[in-house]
Scaffold this motif. Sequence first.
Motif, PDB file in Angstrom:
ATOM      1  N   ASN A 131       9.318   3.489  13.000  1.00 44.84           N
ATOM      2  CA  ASN A 131       8.129   2.642  13.065  1.00 44.84           C
ATOM      3  C   ASN A 131       8.195   1.633  11.927  1.00 44.84           C
ATOM      4  O   ASN A 131       7.905   1.973  10.777  1.00 44.84           O
ATOM      5  CB  ASN A 131       6.865   3.489  12.950  1.00 44.84           C
ATOM      6  CG  ASN A 131       5.609   2.639  12.943  1.00 44.84           C
ATOM      7  OD1 ASN A 131       5.647   1.441  13.233  1.00 44.84           O
ATOM      8  ND2 ASN A 131       4.475   3.247  12.606  1.00 44.84           N
ATOM      9  N   PRO A 132       8.583   0.395  12.199  1.00 42.19           N
ATOM     10  CA  PRO A 132       8.772  -0.576  11.116  1.00 42.19           C
ATOM     11  C   PRO A 132       7.478  -0.991  10.432  1.00 42.19           C
ATOM     12  O   PRO A 132       7.512  -1.605   9.361  1.00 42.19           O
ATOM     13  CB  PRO A 132       9.426  -1.768  11.828  1.00 42.19           C
ATOM     14  CG  PRO A 132       8.988  -1.645  13.253  1.00 42.19           C
ATOM     15  CD  PRO A 132       8.876  -0.172  13.526  1.00 42.19           C
ATOM     16  N   HIS A 133       6.326  -0.654  11.019  1.00 37.94           N
ATOM     17  CA  HIS A 133       5.043  -1.098  10.469  1.00 37.94           C
ATOM     18  C   HIS A 133       4.265   0.029   9.789  1.00 37.94           C
ATOM     19  O   HIS A 133       3.179  -0.206   9.267  1.00 37.94           O
ATOM     20  CB  HIS A 133       4.186  -1.709  11.579  1.00 37.94           C
ATOM     21  CG  HIS A 133       4.868  -2.808  12.327  1.00 37.94           C
ATOM     22  ND1 HIS A 133       5.214  -4.004  11.742  1.00 37.94           N
ATOM     23  CD2 HIS A 133       5.300  -2.886  13.617  1.00 37.94           C
ATOM     24  CE1 HIS A 133       5.818  -4.778  12.634  1.00 37.94           C
ATOM     25  NE2 HIS A 133       5.890  -4.128  13.778  1.00 37.94           N
ATOM     26  N   ARG A 136       4.026   1.506   4.065  1.00 36.74           N
ATOM     27  CA  ARG A 136       4.317   0.279   3.336  1.00 36.74           C
ATOM     28  C   ARG A 136       5.339  -0.599   4.045  1.00 36.74           C
ATOM     29  O   ARG A 136       5.855  -1.558   3.466  1.00 36.74           O
ATOM     30  CB  ARG A 136       4.825   0.628   1.933  1.00 36.74           C
ATOM     31  CG  ARG A 136       3.817   1.423   1.107  1.00 36.74           C
ATOM     32  CD  ARG A 136       4.370   1.748  -0.269  1.00 36.74           C
ATOM     33  NE  ARG A 136       3.427   2.529  -1.056  1.00 36.74           N
ATOM     34  CZ  ARG A 136       3.633   2.941  -2.296  1.00 36.74           C
ATOM     35  NH1 ARG A 136       4.792   2.664  -2.892  1.00 36.74           N
ATOM     36  NH2 ARG A 136       2.726   3.633  -2.952  1.00 36.74           N
ATOM     37  N   GLY A 137       5.664  -0.280   5.284  1.00 38.80           N
ATOM     38  CA  GLY A 137       6.605  -1.091   6.053  1.00 38.80           C
ATOM     39  C   GLY A 137       8.047  -0.940   5.617  1.00 38.80           C
ATOM     40  O   GLY A 137       8.855  -1.854   5.794  1.00 38.80           O
ATOM     41  N   GLN A 138       8.400   0.231   5.062  1.00 40.49           N
ATOM     42  CA  GLN A 138       9.745   0.431   4.530  1.00 40.49           C
ATOM     43  C   GLN A 138      10.598   1.364   5.376  1.00 40.49           C
ATOM     44  O   GLN A 138      11.657   1.812   4.930  1.00 40.49           O
ATOM     45  CB  GLN A 138       9.643   0.994   3.101  1.00 40.49           C
ATOM     46  CG  GLN A 138       8.940   0.069   2.129  1.00 40.49           C
ATOM     47  CD  GLN A 138       8.797   0.674   0.744  1.00 40.49           C
ATOM     48  OE1 GLN A 138       8.870   1.892   0.581  1.00 40.49           O
ATOM     49  NE2 GLN A 138       8.585  -0.154  -0.255  1.00 40.49           N
ATOM     50  N   SER A 187       8.393   7.624  10.127  1.00 40.23           N
ATOM     51  CA  SER A 187       7.089   6.978  10.163  1.00 40.23           C
ATOM     52  C   SER A 187       6.105   7.867   9.419  1.00 40.23           C
ATOM     53  O   SER A 187       6.491   8.781   8.685  1.00 40.23           O
ATOM     54  CB  SER A 187       6.648   6.764  11.609  1.00 40.23           C
ATOM     55  OG  SER A 187       5.369   6.143  11.664  1.00 40.23           O
ATOM     56  N   TRP A 287      -0.465  -0.669   1.782  1.00 42.86           N
ATOM     57  CA  TRP A 287       0.566  -0.993   0.796  1.00 42.86           C
ATOM     58  C   TRP A 287       0.443  -0.124  -0.451  1.00 42.86           C
ATOM     59  O   TRP A 287       1.399   0.002  -1.231  1.00 42.86           O
ATOM     60  CB  TRP A 287       0.469  -2.465   0.402  1.00 42.86           C
ATOM     61  CG  TRP A 287      -0.881  -2.865  -0.148  1.00 42.86           C
ATOM     62  CD1 TRP A 287      -1.954  -3.310   0.560  1.00 42.86           C
ATOM     63  CD2 TRP A 287      -1.286  -2.830  -1.523  1.00 42.86           C
ATOM     64  NE1 TRP A 287      -3.015  -3.565  -0.269  1.00 42.86           N
ATOM     65  CE2 TRP A 287      -2.633  -3.285  -1.564  1.00 42.86           C
ATOM     66  CE3 TRP A 287      -0.667  -2.482  -2.712  1.00 42.86           C
ATOM     67  CZ2 TRP A 287      -3.353  -3.382  -2.755  1.00 42.86           C
ATOM     68  CZ3 TRP A 287      -1.381  -2.577  -3.898  1.00 42.86           C
ATOM     69  CH2 TRP A 287      -2.700  -3.025  -3.916  1.00 42.86           C
TER      70      TRP A 287
END
Length: 494
Positions: A131-133, A136-138, A187, A287
């Motif tokens: 899950n790229p989102h 923190r999107g990492q 994720s 974030w």
Amino acid sequence: MSSLELTLVNADGNLITLNLTAAWLNVRLQTRAASTQLPSRAPRFSLRPKSGAPAIPVPIHNIVAATFTPPNTVSVAYLTRKTPKHGLSLVQLSGSSSEKDGQLAKQWCEAAMMAAYQGRSPSKKLKVLINPHGGRGQAHAIFTNKVEPILRAAGCTLDVTSTTHKNHTSEIAQSLSLDYDALVVISGDGLIHEVFNGFSKHAQPDKAFCMPVAPIPAGSGNGLSLNLLGIKDGLDPSAAALNVLKGCPLKVDLFSFTQGDQKRMSFMSQTVGLMADIDIETEHLRWMGDFRFVLGYILSVVTRPTCKMELSIKVAEQDKLTMAAALRARRASASFDAGPPPPWSPSENTDGVDGSPEETWIKYDKPCLWMFAGKGPYVSRSLMQFPVSCPDDGLIDITVQEPIPRKELLFAMDGAERGRCYWFNSNRYFKASAYSAKPLADTRGVLVVDGEPFPWAEFRVDVLPRLGTLLSPHPYYAAEFLLLDEKGTMMKGE
């Protein structure tokens, strides 16, 4: 087993001594002084590092691979920590033994792999969802830099998919081929929710639910990973990748969530009130990681909103001393071999389940700050919400926090990560096989299920015993509940 020692020379001419014992792989690296250089034809296996070179102790469990390539090349991969406070990192070493000792090197590798995997195959066919989102999107960076190298080193075959839209994971799980050894989810907990809901719509749901699911922490809360790996390793992607390789299937209870004509699966939690508001109102602070929940709690204490609802709970136990003792007894006798789960089908109606004869329905309709129900001790690193939760006891843990002064709410933060709130008199705690909730009057708010928002309207939850399957290093949750009272008194010996 007796100690087995192998000495190699790497491409730079440095010595690597590998000493294998029943519990440890001791690795000693030694740079050879120029005066010790031998002709290229000289046997290298007999060389020994200087006695002053420190050995690096590696637990046998942390060996990822030990391979022999004829005539005399050995490659070893393992996970270690730079310091006790660091996470695990992958180390890969390669070197040559003397040609005459090639057979000994081969036997050493076979012994190392047998000890590391206990006879099981290290190479697995894995479906990986990213899950790229999330969080923190990492997630992509976590996979590429930490997870993939470990799985590749073990010889795993990876089928990788990045999710692109909401419910994409459910769609994948619904039609997933069942020939994978495990489903790896990189994720937070939200994608696990989608996986189990996808399995419930699979053409072969019973078989789908038997596929082990392995979480890799890349979200905000990462509660499931914390529950399986513990507070030390639960947020470490490398430790989670090692669990993919070494973990055993652990059967866990799931929940049937019914609201109106909608029925879904839940695996972790349902919450209403202040705690649900925190989850949703701090969504824009992803974030910050799990600190967003701490900040949200502090801000919510200022307003201290109450929630008015009617709870109907099918109670199995509510004595806190009894529940804590039962937890310790289950941990002491737990094993991975507990038999198959009961049959299940998507059309199964659980609303009429009678449960144990000892269970009785009770009603709770007093104002509260929140209702939190779920499975697994941790919901985030800073909160052990359900300290006496067991993976497969056939029950859901329910907490109801009665209104208390703001000062006491702030005081409750101290020790929340160790479950101290469990012992507060204002924290009503139940184990149940089912419960229902409905708002009273014009109560506003949100219902959160496994981190996902739902309308705050009447709903019911029933336990589906041992339906889900996870990969775990232990036949119980790793989190230990060691507090004996609200003062924080620890169990003796701890």
